[in-house]
Write a protein that holds these residues in place. Structure first.
Motif, PDB file in Angstrom:
ATOM      1  N   LEU A 344       0.829  -1.207   0.000  1.00 52.18           N
ATOM      2  CA  LEU A 344       0.000   0.000   0.000  1.00 52.18           C
ATOM      3  C   LEU A 344       0.864   1.258   0.000  1.00 52.18           C
ATOM      4  CD1 LEU A 344      -2.987   0.972   0.386  1.00 52.18           C
ATOM      5  CD2 LEU A 344      -2.524   0.997   2.839  1.00 52.18           C
ATOM      6  N   PHE A 345       0.492   2.220  -0.860  1.00 52.72           N
ATOM      7  CA  PHE A 345       1.165   3.525  -0.845  1.00 52.72           C
ATOM      8  C   PHE A 345       0.108   4.577  -0.532  1.00 52.72           C
ATOM      9  CE2 PHE A 345       3.037   7.417  -2.279  1.00 52.72           C
ATOM     10  CZ  PHE A 345       4.392   7.248  -2.046  1.00 52.72           C
ATOM     11  N   LEU A 346       0.393   5.426   0.451  1.00 54.81           N
ATOM     12  CA  LEU A 346      -0.569   6.449   0.846  1.00 54.81           C
ATOM     13  C   LEU A 346      -0.231   7.761   0.140  1.00 54.81           C
ATOM     14  CD1 LEU A 346      -0.568   5.775   4.703  1.00 54.81           C
ATOM     15  CD2 LEU A 346      -2.079   4.800   2.974  1.00 54.81           C
ATOM     16  N   VAL A 347      -1.185   8.295  -0.595  1.00 52.80           N
ATOM     17  CA  VAL A 347      -0.975   9.594  -1.236  1.00 52.80           C
ATOM     18  C   VAL A 347      -1.615  10.669  -0.359  1.00 52.80           C
ATOM     19  CG1 VAL A 347      -1.539  11.014  -3.241  1.00 52.80           C
ATOM     20  CG2 VAL A 347      -0.785   8.660  -3.561  1.00 52.80           C
ATOM     21  N   ILE A 348      -0.773  11.558   0.143  1.00 52.72           N
ATOM     22  CA  ILE A 348      -1.223  12.615   1.052  1.00 52.72           C
ATOM     23  C   ILE A 348      -1.454  13.867   0.208  1.00 52.72           C
ATOM     24  CG2 ILE A 348      -0.619  13.917   3.133  1.00 52.72           C
ATOM     25  CD1 ILE A 348       1.405  11.572   3.720  1.00 52.72           C
ATOM     26  N   VAL A 349      -2.736  14.175  -0.042  1.00 52.04           N
ATOM     27  CA  VAL A 349      -3.030  15.269  -0.970  1.00 52.04           C
ATOM     28  C   VAL A 349      -2.662  16.622  -0.358  1.00 52.04           C
ATOM     29  CG1 VAL A 349      -4.871  16.403  -2.296  1.00 52.04           C
ATOM     30  CG2 VAL A 349      -4.758  13.901  -2.180  1.00 52.04           C
ATOM     31  N   GLY A 391       6.469  -0.073  -7.454  1.00 51.19           N
ATOM     32  CA  GLY A 391       5.613  -1.233  -7.729  1.00 51.19           C
ATOM     33  C   GLY A 391       4.576  -1.491  -6.645  1.00 51.19           C
ATOM     34  N   ALA A 392       4.025  -0.410  -6.055  1.00 50.31           N
ATOM     35  CA  ALA A 392       2.994  -0.596  -5.018  1.00 50.31           C
ATOM     36  C   ALA A 392       1.764  -1.278  -5.627  1.00 50.31           C
ATOM     37  CB  ALA A 392       2.613   0.757  -4.441  1.00 50.31           C
ATOM     38  N   CYS A 393       1.170  -2.194  -4.866  1.00 50.21           N
ATOM     39  CA  CYS A 393      -0.005  -2.908  -5.372  1.00 50.21           C
ATOM     40  C   CYS A 393      -1.232  -2.003  -5.358  1.00 50.21           C
ATOM     41  CB  CYS A 393      -0.296  -4.148  -4.526  1.00 50.21           C
ATOM     42  SG  CYS A 393       1.083  -5.265  -4.440  1.00 50.21           S
ATOM     43  N   GLN A 394      -1.367  -1.235  -4.263  1.00 44.59           N
ATOM     44  CA  GLN A 394      -2.537  -0.371  -4.135  1.00 44.59           C
ATOM     45  C   GLN A 394      -2.128   1.008  -3.644  1.00 44.59           C
ATOM     46  OE1 GLN A 394      -5.277  -2.779  -1.673  1.00 44.59           O
ATOM     47  NE2 GLN A 394      -6.520  -2.795  -3.533  1.00 44.59           N
ATOM     48  N   VAL A 408     -12.392   7.639   1.408  1.00 51.24           N
ATOM     49  CA  VAL A 408     -11.032   7.594   0.837  1.00 51.24           C
ATOM     50  C   VAL A 408     -11.152   6.921  -0.537  1.00 51.24           C
ATOM     51  CG1 VAL A 408      -9.671   7.540   2.966  1.00 51.24           C
ATOM     52  CG2 VAL A 408     -10.626   5.421   2.070  1.00 51.24           C
ATOM     53  N   VAL A 409     -10.108   7.112  -1.357  1.00 53.38           N
ATOM     54  CA  VAL A 409     -10.145   6.483  -2.691  1.00 53.38           C
ATOM     55  C   VAL A 409      -9.031   5.442  -2.747  1.00 53.38           C
ATOM     56  CG1 VAL A 409      -9.919   6.857  -5.183  1.00 53.38           C
ATOM     57  CG2 VAL A 409     -10.999   8.598  -3.732  1.00 53.38           C
ATOM     58  N   LEU A 410      -9.398   4.197  -3.104  1.00 51.84           N
ATOM     59  CA  LEU A 410      -8.418   3.118  -3.194  1.00 51.84           C
ATOM     60  C   LEU A 410      -8.222   2.753  -4.664  1.00 51.84           C
ATOM     61  CD1 LEU A 410      -6.802   1.269  -1.261  1.00 51.84           C
ATOM     62  CD2 LEU A 410      -8.638  -0.400  -1.467  1.00 51.84           C
ATOM     63  N   LYS A 411      -6.970   2.801  -5.111  1.00 58.06           N
ATOM     64  CA  LYS A 411      -6.700   2.513  -6.520  1.00 58.06           C
ATOM     65  C   LYS A 411      -5.873   1.238  -6.638  1.00 58.06           C
ATOM     66  CE  LYS A 411      -4.656   4.482 -10.660  1.00 58.06           C
ATOM     67  NZ  LYS A 411      -3.985   5.586 -11.304  1.00 58.06           N
ATOM     68  N   ASP A 412      -6.332   0.316  -7.475  1.00 62.63           N
ATOM     69  CA  ASP A 412      -5.562  -0.899  -7.761  1.00 62.63           C
ATOM     70  C   ASP A 412      -4.575  -0.541  -8.871  1.00 62.63           C
ATOM     71  OD1 ASP A 412      -4.744  -3.309  -9.093  1.00 62.63           O
ATOM     72  OD2 ASP A 412      -6.217  -4.342  -7.830  1.00 62.63           O
ATOM     73  N   MET A 413      -3.291  -0.607  -8.573  1.00 61.98           N
ATOM     74  CA  MET A 413      -2.284  -0.135  -9.523  1.00 61.98           C
ATOM     75  C   MET A 413      -2.134  -1.063 -10.725  1.00 61.98           C
ATOM     76  SD  MET A 413      -1.224   2.758  -8.509  1.00 61.98           S
ATOM     77  CE  MET A 413       0.443   3.199  -9.020  1.00 61.98           C
ATOM     78  N   LYS A 414      -2.577  -2.298 -10.582  1.00 63.64           N
ATOM     79  CA  LYS A 414      -2.433  -3.241 -11.691  1.00 63.64           C
ATOM     80  C   LYS A 414      -3.537  -3.003 -12.723  1.00 63.64           C
ATOM     81  CE  LYS A 414      -0.661  -7.906 -11.960  1.00 63.64           C
ATOM     82  NZ  LYS A 414      -0.697  -9.189 -11.270  1.00 63.64           N
ATOM     83  N   LEU A 423     -13.833   5.534   5.147  1.00 60.28           N
ATOM     84  CA  LEU A 423     -12.558   5.443   5.860  1.00 60.28           C
ATOM     85  C   LEU A 423     -12.593   4.343   6.933  1.00 60.28           C
ATOM     86  CD1 LEU A 423      -9.728   6.488   6.572  1.00 60.28           C
ATOM     87  CD2 LEU A 423     -10.789   8.236   7.982  1.00 60.28           C
ATOM     88  N   GLU A 424     -13.700   4.304   7.710  1.00 61.16           N
ATOM     89  CA  GLU A 424     -13.785   3.280   8.787  1.00 61.16           C
ATOM     90  C   GLU A 424     -13.755   1.881   8.190  1.00 61.16           C
ATOM     91  OE1 GLU A 424     -17.444   5.395   9.510  1.00 61.16           O
ATOM     92  OE2 GLU A 424     -15.683   6.410   8.698  1.00 61.16           O
ATOM     93  N   GLU A 425     -14.446   1.760   7.052  1.00 61.57           N
ATOM     94  CA  GLU A 425     -14.499   0.451   6.389  1.00 61.57           C
ATOM     95  C   GLU A 425     -13.074   0.023   5.985  1.00 61.57           C
ATOM     96  OE1 GLU A 425     -16.183  -1.431   2.281  1.00 61.57           O
ATOM     97  OE2 GLU A 425     -16.821   0.574   2.815  1.00 61.57           O
TER      98      GLU A 425
END
Ligand code: HAM
Length: 428
Positions: A344-349, A391-394, A408-414, A423-425
């Protein structure tokens, strides 16, 4: 690339993570197979008293020692091999241990030898030894471990061969051929080098150093090429000691066949081993193509514990280096280095989201995930670029607008697929 003021010493290696990955892959297989065979890992100091090697290991290795005098005036050596350390450790404490002792180790060793293909001034060596068992069953087990260590890495009988012989058998044969008992070890040294030496040179050495006449020297060289146990049986049928040793070798080879390893084993009298302490069956493992130096060498050494001052205890084992093996795996394309996985890579906007990012990163790391984020403020574009480079997966986007709505927005890099989630989820 700018040249460093300090160059690396010749014969030594640096290990970038990618390079180390290859070595660790080998270590993993070695450890897996050792454990499968019930061996326990041990260790020892990289420095030993010089005397531990002098006279016990043989001339060649003593010539190659890194040694110095310490501030207490002790003569010290960097360990060039592990076997004398093992003998020293066990000489002092084996009595309390159940026999046979099955130990393995992965030491880094140091030898001041001429740097050449497959030979450096340091290497890692898998050592596997059984101590306290005299029977040939231990010799069989040890070679099986070595072969399985290589098979675990994907090598098969078309890639490698274990050439096996017996020093006791060879000693008896040499005595029958006219070698004086005092010269047997000199003849071993010459045989050990014969494949890398011109025939005339080996002949000259046999005559000059081992006091043989030309006819006897020729016979010695000729017998080294006899690869049929049955032929030796006929040739030396008058010698009971030779027949007995051939019986032992036959059991050894048949037992390896019973383990399904027969195709890896070849009887070869040219294998005598360079180290002085071997007393019985010996072996070396080579690549089939014959292009490389030995991958592994070992055998029985029943007198070493006594020589270092312990009780007499039979022992058998081997050392397998990572250098030649690594080269062979690369040639055979059997290296599968895996780059470190980032889950996981966190993008801090915006920097206001950093506190939340730190808390998410910490929680997810505690959950066992590999989590990364930019260590200083960067544009979203730069952060995404970094995520894809490693090469982060997400990627988890922490953006102010979405967070205001608890999302939050989760992106699958593949797949590139992107989805919003609460967020809680995500945290749960
Ligand atoms: P060795 O034949 O000297 O045996 O070394 C075993 C293996 O270590 C070699 O086959 C080779 O793969 C690797 N090796 C040795 N020297 C170098 C070097 N300079 N550079 C790279 N690789 C090297 C022994 O050391 C015995 N103590 C093995 C043993 C254990 N016998 C019984 N138990």
């Amino acid at each position: 690339m700018a040249k460093s003021k300090f160059e690396r010493l010749p014969g030594f290696r640096d290990f970038t993570p990618e390079e180390l990955d290859g070595v660790l892959h080998i270590f993993d297989s070695w450890r897996t197979v050792s454990t499968r065979y019930g061996f326990s890992e041990y260790g020892g100091p990289p420095l030993e008293l010089l005397d531990l090697y002098v006279e016990k290991s043989g001339e060649e290795i003593v010539q190659q020692l890194y040694n110095f005098q310490d501030k207490g005036q002790r003569k010290i050596a960097l360990r060039p091999e592990m076997t004398p350390s093992l003998a020293r450790i066990l000489a002092g404490r084996h009595r309390a241990m159940a026999k046979p002792i099955r130990w393995f180790s992965l030491p880094q060793l140091f030898r001041y030898e001429r740097q050449q293909r497959g030979r450096l001034r340091e290497h890692f060596q898998w050592n596997v030894d059984i101590v306290g068992e005299q029977g040939v069953g231990a010799d069989v087990e040890v070679l099986a471990v070595a072969l399985d260590g290589l098979r675990e890495l994907g090598l098969r009988e078309n890639h490698i061969v274990a050439r096996v012989s017996d020093r006791k058998l060879m000693t008896e044969i040499l005595l029958v051929l006219g070698v004086k008992p005092d010269n047997v070890s000199t003849v071993f040294t010459i045989i050990d080098k014969m494949e890398r030496t011109k025939v005339n040179r080996s002949m000259d050495r046999l005559c000059a150093e081992a006091e043989l006449d030309t006819e006897a020297a020729e016979k010695v060289l000729e017998i080294c090429y006899e690869d049929q146990i049955e032929v030796l049986r006929q040739k030396f049928e008058a010698s009971i000691s030779i027949t007995e040793r051939l019986d032992v070798l036959q059991i050894y080879i048949e037992s390896l066949e019973a383990k399904g390893l027969g195709a890896y084993v070849q009887f070869d009298l040219k294998i005598v081993r360079g180290l002085a302490y071997y007393t019985g069956i010996v072996f070396e493992i080579f690549d089939r193509a014959g292009d490389l130096r030995a991958i592994c060498g070992g055998g029985r050494y029943d007198r070493l514990l006594e020589l270092v001052g312990g009780d007499p205890l039979p022992a058998v084992g081997f050392g397998m280096g990572d250098v030649v093996l690594g080269e062979l795996l690369r040639i055979r394309k059997l290296f599968k280095p895996e780059s470190a996985k980032v889950d996981l890579f966190l993008v801090i906007v915006g920097e206001e989201q950093r506190t939340l990012a730190l808390s998410i990163a910490h929680n997810q790391r505690e959950n066992g995930l590999t989590v990364l984020y930019g260590l200083r403020p960067e544009t979203v574009g730069k952060q995404l670029e970094m995520a894809s480079k490693i090469g982060a997966c997400q990627v988890l986007m922490l953006a102010p607008d979405e967070l205001e709505r608890g999302l939050v927005v989760l992106k699958d890099m593949k797949t590139g697929e992107q989805r919003e989630m609460r967020l809680e989820e995500f945290i749960t």
